[in-house]
Design a protein around this motif. Structure first.
Motif, mmCIF file in Angstrom:
data_model
loop_
_atom_site.group_PDB
_atom_site.id
_atom_site.type_symbol
_atom_site.label_atom_id
_atom_site.label_comp_id
_atom_site.label_asym_id
_atom_site.label_seq_id
_atom_site.Cartn_x
_atom_site.Cartn_y
_atom_site.Cartn_z
ATOM 1 N N VAL A 157 5.275 1.594 6.532
ATOM 2 C CA VAL A 157 3.991 1.975 5.948
ATOM 3 C C VAL A 157 3.489 3.252 6.607
ATOM 4 O O VAL A 157 3.030 4.176 5.933
ATOM 5 N N GLN A 158 3.580 3.322 7.918
ATOM 6 C CA GLN A 158 3.166 4.525 8.633
ATOM 7 C C GLN A 158 3.985 5.733 8.198
ATOM 8 O O GLN A 158 3.459 6.847 8.088
ATOM 9 N N ALA A 159 5.268 5.525 7.939
ATOM 10 C CA ALA A 159 6.133 6.632 7.529
ATOM 11 C C ALA A 159 5.745 7.189 6.159
ATOM 12 O O ALA A 159 6.038 8.350 5.848
ATOM 13 N N ALA A 160 5.081 6.366 5.334
ATOM 14 C CA ALA A 160 4.676 6.809 3.996
ATOM 15 C C ALA A 160 3.369 7.575 4.012
ATOM 16 O O ALA A 160 2.985 8.162 3.002
ATOM 17 N N ALA A 161 2.656 7.573 5.142
ATOM 18 C CA ALA A 161 1.320 8.155 5.208
ATOM 19 C C ALA A 161 1.346 9.585 5.724
ATOM 20 O O ALA A 161 2.315 10.029 6.346
ATOM 21 N N ASP A 162 0.261 10.298 5.480
ATOM 22 C CA ASP A 162 0.082 11.641 6.019
ATOM 23 C C ASP A 162 -0.509 11.599 7.422
ATOM 24 O O ASP A 162 -0.360 12.543 8.195
ATOM 25 N N TYR A 163 -1.209 10.501 7.724
ATOM 26 C CA TYR A 163 -1.896 10.412 9.013
ATOM 27 C C TYR A 163 -1.945 8.948 9.419
ATOM 28 O O TYR A 163 -2.094 8.061 8.574
ATOM 29 N N ASP A 193 0.812 -1.225 0.000
ATOM 30 C CA ASP A 193 0.000 0.000 0.000
ATOM 31 C C ASP A 193 0.842 1.271 0.000
ATOM 32 O O ASP A 193 0.299 2.377 -0.103
ATOM 33 N N ILE A 194 2.153 1.150 0.144
ATOM 34 C CA ILE A 194 3.002 2.332 0.319
ATOM 35 C C ILE A 194 2.892 3.291 -0.862
ATOM 36 O O ILE A 194 2.703 4.505 -0.695
ATOM 37 N N GLU A 195 3.002 2.784 -2.068
ATOM 38 C CA GLU A 195 2.916 3.649 -3.256
ATOM 39 C C GLU A 195 1.573 4.368 -3.297
ATOM 40 O O GLU A 195 1.502 5.572 -3.596
ATOM 41 N N MET A 196 0.505 3.653 -2.993
ATOM 42 C CA MET A 196 -0.837 4.239 -2.994
ATOM 43 C C MET A 196 -0.968 5.337 -1.947
ATOM 44 O O MET A 196 -1.544 6.401 -2.208
ATOM 45 N N LEU A 197 -0.440 5.103 -0.740
ATOM 46 C CA LEU A 197 -0.538 6.103 0.326
ATOM 47 C C LEU A 197 0.202 7.379 -0.054
ATOM 48 O O LEU A 197 -0.243 8.486 0.261
ATOM 49 N N ARG A 198 1.316 7.241 -0.720
ATOM 50 C CA ARG A 198 2.073 8.429 -1.163
ATOM 51 C C ARG A 198 1.385 9.143 -2.313
ATOM 52 O O ARG A 198 1.544 10.355 -2.489
ATOM 53 N N HIS A 199 0.628 8.413 -3.089
ATOM 54 C CA HIS A 199 0.012 8.973 -4.294
ATOM 55 C C HIS A 199 -1.293 9.699 -4.001
ATOM 56 O O HIS A 199 -1.613 10.696 -4.662
ATOM 57 N N ALA A 200 -2.049 9.209 -3.039
ATOM 58 C CA ALA A 200 -3.361 9.789 -2.755
ATOM 59 C C ALA A 200 -3.242 11.193 -2.178
ATOM 60 O O ALA A 200 -2.192 11.587 -1.650
ATOM 61 N N GLY A 201 -4.337 11.959 -2.271
ATOM 62 C CA GLY A 201 -4.331 13.294 -1.672
ATOM 63 C C GLY A 201 -4.012 13.224 -0.194
ATOM 64 O O GLY A 201 -3.230 14.011 0.332
ATOM 65 N N ILE A 202 -4.633 12.279 0.500
ATOM 66 C CA ILE A 202 -4.335 12.008 1.914
ATOM 67 C C ILE A 202 -4.138 10.510 2.060
ATOM 68 O O ILE A 202 -5.038 9.726 1.753
ATOM 69 N N GLY A 203 -2.971 10.120 2.510
ATOM 70 C CA GLY A 203 -2.684 8.718 2.758
ATOM 71 C C GLY A 203 -2.810 8.424 4.245
ATOM 72 O O GLY A 203 -2.172 9.092 5.061
ATOM 73 N N VAL A 204 -3.646 7.451 4.590
ATOM 74 C CA VAL A 204 -3.887 7.104 5.986
ATOM 75 C C VAL A 204 -3.400 5.687 6.243
ATOM 76 O O VAL A 204 -3.866 4.736 5.604
ATOM 77 N N ALA A 205 -2.474 5.534 7.164
ATOM 78 C CA ALA A 205 -1.987 4.210 7.557
ATOM 79 C C ALA A 205 -2.757 3.726 8.772
ATOM 80 O O ALA A 205 -3.060 4.499 9.687
ATOM 81 N N MET A 206 -3.079 2.452 8.781
ATOM 82 C CA MET A 206 -3.765 1.868 9.919
ATOM 83 C C MET A 206 -2.778 1.693 11.074
ATOM 84 O O MET A 206 -1.575 1.536 10.859
ATOM 85 N N GLY A 207 -3.311 1.690 12.286
ATOM 86 C CA GLY A 207 -2.449 1.625 13.456
ATOM 87 C C GLY A 207 -1.651 0.348 13.567
ATOM 88 O O GLY A 207 -0.607 0.314 14.233
ATOM 89 N N ASN A 208 -2.109 -0.715 12.917
ATOM 90 C CA ASN A 208 -1.390 -1.985 12.949
ATOM 91 C C ASN A 208 -0.362 -2.113 11.832
ATOM 92 O O ASN A 208 0.300 -3.150 11.710
ATOM 93 N N ALA A 209 -0.209 -1.063 11.015
ATOM 94 C CA ALA A 209 0.714 -1.119 9.881
ATOM 95 C C ALA A 209 2.163 -1.081 10.359
ATOM 96 O O ALA A 209 2.478 -0.532 11.414
ATOM 97 N N ALA A 210 3.043 -1.642 9.546
ATOM 98 C CA ALA A 210 4.474 -1.611 9.844
ATOM 99 C C ALA A 210 4.979 -0.179 9.826
ATOM 100 O O ALA A 210 4.369 0.719 9.230
#
Length: 205
Positions: free
Chosen positions: A148-154, A128-145
């Motif tokens: 993955v969290q580092a690639a998200a906006d929230y 999901d990393i590429e998708m999270l970086r590409h979207a207007g807002i990338g949201v990582a779930m709390g259980n993500a590695a």
């Protein structure tokens, strides 16, 4: 088509479980201990079992070979028109080169007339990393590695803790009462911005 023929030949010569994903159905060629371990971990049912040769007669949009990381290079060097991602040790995702969840987002945006920076994506795996970086807002779930969290906006809570709902309330997209907010931390960076799927982009292996 060439990579599908190669993949089918490899599976027939050196059998390993592989999930073949068509537009509206999926099937597997066989099951082994690796497949059963993934099945227990992810709690999914038994897909129908069919010969891998079916893939030579239908459009295949994604493969999920149930092989460990140590065999991934062996497979991918034989599929030059494909790319792979992995989010657990039991299997990998294989999609056509140029196909990804990000491409799927762009296809949906074009279809519905949505600006890319109006999109929000949720993810919890390395695929999901590429998708999270590409979207207007990338949201990582709390259980993500962590990566993955580092690639998200929230970062929100896990799925089991209503993470999607919490994030939607945090950004003011829904107002239905729910669990209290958890600290998601500040966005990792200010920005606007792999399968909704390869199918959405019209990609076949």
């Amino acid at each position: 088509p060439n990579d599908i023929r190669t993949a089918v030949g490899l599976i027939e010569r050196e059998p390993f479980p592989c999930l073949f994903i068509e537009e509206d159905r999926m099937y597997i060629n066989c099951a082994d201990d690796n497949f059963r371990a993934a099945q227990r971990l992810l709690n999914f049912g038994d897909p129908p079992v069919e010969s891998p040769s079916r893939a030579l007669r239908t459009d295949i949009f994604q493969l999920m070979p149930f092989i460990g990381p140590e065999r991934e290079p062996w497979l991918m060097e034989r599929l030059p028109r494909c790319r792979s991602t992995r989010w657990n040790p039991y299997f990998m995702d294989v999609v056509p080169e140029g196909g990804s969840k990000s491409v799927g987002i762009d296809a949906i945006c074009r279809s519905y007339g949505i600006a890319p920076d109006e999109t929000m994506a949720f993810g919890d795996g390395q695929n999901d990393i590429e998708m999270l970086r590409h979207a207007g807002i990338g949201v990582a779930m709390g259980n993500a590695a962590e990566e993955v969290q580092a690639a998200a906006d929230y970062v929100t809570a896990s799925v089991d803790e209503d993470g999607v709902g919490r994030a939607l309330r945090h950004f003011g997209l829904i107002r239905r009462p729910g669990p209290p907010e958890i600290p998601g931390g500040p966005p990792n960076r200010a920005r606007r911005t792999e399968n909704a799927s390869a199918r959405a982009a019209g990609k076949r292996i």
